[in-house]
Design a protein around this motif. Structure first.
Motif, mmCIF file in Angstrom:
data_model
loop_
_atom_site.group_PDB
_atom_site.id
_atom_site.type_symbol
_atom_site.label_atom_id
_atom_site.label_comp_id
_atom_site.label_asym_id
_atom_site.label_seq_id
_atom_site.Cartn_x
_atom_site.Cartn_y
_atom_site.Cartn_z
ATOM 1 N N UNK A 87 -2.169 -10.544 -0.202
ATOM 2 C CA UNK A 87 -1.680 -9.114 -0.125
ATOM 3 C C UNK A 87 -3.018 -8.227 -0.971
ATOM 4 N N UNK A 88 -3.428 -7.147 -0.029
ATOM 5 C CA UNK A 88 -4.429 -6.433 -0.660
ATOM 6 C C UNK A 88 -4.368 -6.347 -2.021
ATOM 7 N N UNK A 89 -3.449 -5.663 -2.473
ATOM 8 C CA UNK A 89 -2.979 -5.324 -3.888
ATOM 9 C C UNK A 89 -3.309 -6.258 -4.686
ATOM 10 N N UNK B 118 -21.910 1.763 -5.888
ATOM 11 C CA UNK B 118 -20.925 2.277 -5.018
ATOM 12 C C UNK B 118 -20.017 1.152 -4.187
ATOM 13 N N UNK B 119 -20.481 -0.166 -4.353
ATOM 14 C CA UNK B 119 -19.588 -1.081 -3.837
ATOM 15 C C UNK B 119 -18.294 -1.412 -4.406
ATOM 16 N N UNK B 120 -18.265 -0.949 -5.405
ATOM 17 C CA UNK B 120 -16.684 -0.843 -6.083
ATOM 18 C C UNK B 120 -15.874 0.143 -5.374
ATOM 19 N N UNK B 121 -16.149 1.198 -5.309
ATOM 20 C CA UNK B 121 -15.496 2.170 -4.184
ATOM 21 C C UNK B 121 -15.218 1.539 -2.993
ATOM 22 N N UNK B 122 -16.199 1.131 -2.310
ATOM 23 C CA UNK B 122 -16.059 0.669 -1.015
ATOM 24 C C UNK B 122 -14.964 -0.529 -1.036
ATOM 25 N N UNK C 43 -9.688 -2.671 0.798
ATOM 26 C CA UNK C 43 -8.320 -3.186 0.598
ATOM 27 C C UNK C 43 -7.495 -2.447 1.263
ATOM 28 N N UNK C 44 -7.656 -0.994 1.210
ATOM 29 C CA UNK C 44 -6.733 -0.240 1.877
ATOM 30 C C UNK C 44 -6.895 -0.280 3.514
ATOM 31 N N UNK C 45 -8.308 -0.378 4.020
ATOM 32 C CA UNK C 45 -8.488 -0.580 5.546
ATOM 33 C C UNK C 45 -7.817 -1.983 5.749
ATOM 34 N N UNK C 46 -7.745 -3.008 4.989
ATOM 35 C CA UNK C 46 -7.155 -4.332 5.312
ATOM 36 C C UNK C 46 -5.705 -4.026 5.542
ATOM 37 N N UNK C 47 -5.344 -3.240 4.995
ATOM 38 C CA UNK C 47 -3.740 -2.954 4.946
ATOM 39 C C UNK C 47 -3.236 -2.198 6.197
ATOM 40 N N UNK C 48 -4.261 -1.250 6.432
ATOM 41 C CA UNK C 48 -3.941 -0.342 7.630
ATOM 42 C C UNK C 48 -4.109 -1.067 8.772
ATOM 43 N N UNK C 49 -5.275 -1.881 8.889
ATOM 44 C CA UNK C 49 -5.453 -2.714 10.349
ATOM 45 C C UNK C 49 -4.466 -3.491 10.419
ATOM 46 N N UNK C 50 -3.752 -4.322 9.384
ATOM 47 C CA UNK C 50 -2.834 -5.447 9.729
ATOM 48 C C UNK C 50 -1.508 -4.892 10.125
ATOM 49 N N UNK D 178 -13.300 -9.004 -4.964
ATOM 50 C CA UNK D 178 -12.221 -8.333 -4.055
ATOM 51 C C UNK D 178 -12.714 -8.646 -2.408
ATOM 52 N N UNK D 179 -14.053 -8.443 -2.119
ATOM 53 C CA UNK D 179 -14.405 -8.523 -0.861
ATOM 54 C C UNK D 179 -14.261 -9.666 -0.325
ATOM 55 N N UNK D 180 -14.709 -10.744 -0.993
ATOM 56 C CA UNK D 180 -14.506 -12.286 -0.055
ATOM 57 C C UNK D 180 -12.826 -12.525 -0.372
ATOM 58 N N UNK D 181 -12.249 -12.066 -1.457
ATOM 59 C CA UNK D 181 -10.884 -12.466 -1.194
ATOM 60 C C UNK D 181 -10.236 -11.792 -0.034
#
Length: 359
Positions: free
Chosen positions: A293-295, A198-202, A207-214, A67-70
């Motif tokens: 797309x983050x989702x 906890x990395x899974x939660x992060x 992904x949410x932060x990705x959407x908000x920033x862009x 998820x994070x590298x994607x």
């Protein structure tokens, strides 16, 4: 047709699903050609992923870094950059987190673990910013620099571990301090000691932060504007060079976080590696499958992570070589990239829908 139905029947949603199905079918044909039973193989893969609580937990563990590298690759792409260096940024994130986790002592968990996360993320971000700076100031193509920085990251990381962190007579660093661990011990115990952290939660929050920033900030608008048309962005008064560096830095932070949680949440040490772990390169495929797309990236990571972890089940349960699953993954990527083939397969579906609308 309601809004949800329109989303899941839209071309942008249907095409990746069809690409996945075609990839699985092609993998089945390869198995048949090799004398293997594809039904038994896919059944064993499914059982490996969902067979018990431990396998479910380990599947989630395999999905998290993807998820994070994607997100890393997709963020750069959304800003007009092609970040091939998520692998190196991932490795540098690992190294930063390991250094803080091993060398810093005497801090409580509430300070030590976040500090290790922040340092690892910043190191990954700065590694990405190097390529951004070279492109902004010197016009060097980021594809070339990020590829080269992957190798530099691998050998620099090995040097740091060998010189400052190596446990005697071992090919790995010392274990990180318990106060830096981000494993979720109680949940891991419930899931038969699967390596839940906890990395899974992060990653979901990222992904949410990705959407908000862009899409919800002025800065994101500028980053996307620079990616769409540099000349228009300059004419509008935007600082193009600064935005390029910033985009690569943020992209590197996402990848760095992937490496951080592999250390703090999964292994708790870093090895002297002969090769990179590969999550950064798989992130390119995840980003492509998720249409940046983050989702879509979260879903694409779930598919790739599940297939990768489940490939062992194919090997043990159906005697199918685990390399076959790489053929399936490669086929999915091929069909996603060649939209013409997918659209050709979907012609009867779209023709029928047009007739229904006309009537």
């Amino acid at each position: 047709m309601n809004k949800v139905a329109r989303i899941f029947t839209s071309e942008s949603a249907v095409n990746p699903i069809v690409a996945i199905v075609l990839g699985l079918l092609f993998g089945a044909l390869v198995m048949l050609a090799g004398g293997y039973n594809p039904i038994a193989a896919y059944g064993a893969l499914f059982a490996r992923v969902f067979g018990n609580s431990y396998d479910i937990g380990e599947s989630i563990r395999a999905i998290t870094p993807l998820i994070l590298t994607g997100l890393s690759v997709a963020f750069a792409f959304r800003t007009g950059l092609f970040n091939i260096g998520a692998e190196g940024q991932f490795v540098m994130g690992m190294t930063g987190a390991t250094f803080i986790g091993v060398k810093v002592t005497g801090l409580p968990w509430i300070i030590h673990a976040p500090l290790a996360v922040i340092v690892g993320a910043l190191v990954g971000g700065l590694w990405g910013a190097i390529a951004g700076y070279l492109k902004a100031k010197r016009g060097v193509n980021e594809v070339i620099t990020t590829i080269m920085l992957n190798w530099i990251a691998l050998f620099l990381s090995n040097y740091i571990v060998n010189t400052f962190l190596l446990e005697p007579k071992q090919q790995r660093s010392y274990m990180i301090q318990d106060s830096a661990s981000l494993s979720i011990t109680w949940l891991s115990d419930l899931m038969n000691h699967a390596r839940i952290h906890w990395g899974t939660v992060v990653a979901i929050l990222a992904a949410i932060v990705f959407y908000i920033i862009l899409w919800k900030t002025r800065q994101g608008y500028e980053l996307r504007a620079v990616g769409h048309n540099i000349d228009a962005a300059k004419y509008a008064g935007m600082n193009v060079n600064r935005n390029i560096v910033k985009a690569m830095f943020i992209s590197g932070v996402f990848a760095g976080l992937g490496g951080v949680f592999e250390i703090l949440g999964v292994f708790h040490y870093q090895v002297v590696a002969a090769a990179s772990p590969g999550y950064g390169f798989d992130g390119i495929a995840v980003s492509l499958l998720g249409a940046n797309n983050p989702l879509g990236i979260v879903l694409g990571a779930a598919l790739f992570g599940g297939l990768s972890y489940g490939s062992a089940g194919m090997s043990f349960g159906a005697d199918v070589p685990p390399e076959i699953i790489r053929i399936v993954i490669g086929s999915v990527i091929f069909f996603v990239a060649t939209q013409g083939i997918v659209k050709w397969v979907l012609i009867p579906f779209y023709s029928k829908r047009k007739k229904e609308r006309a009537s």
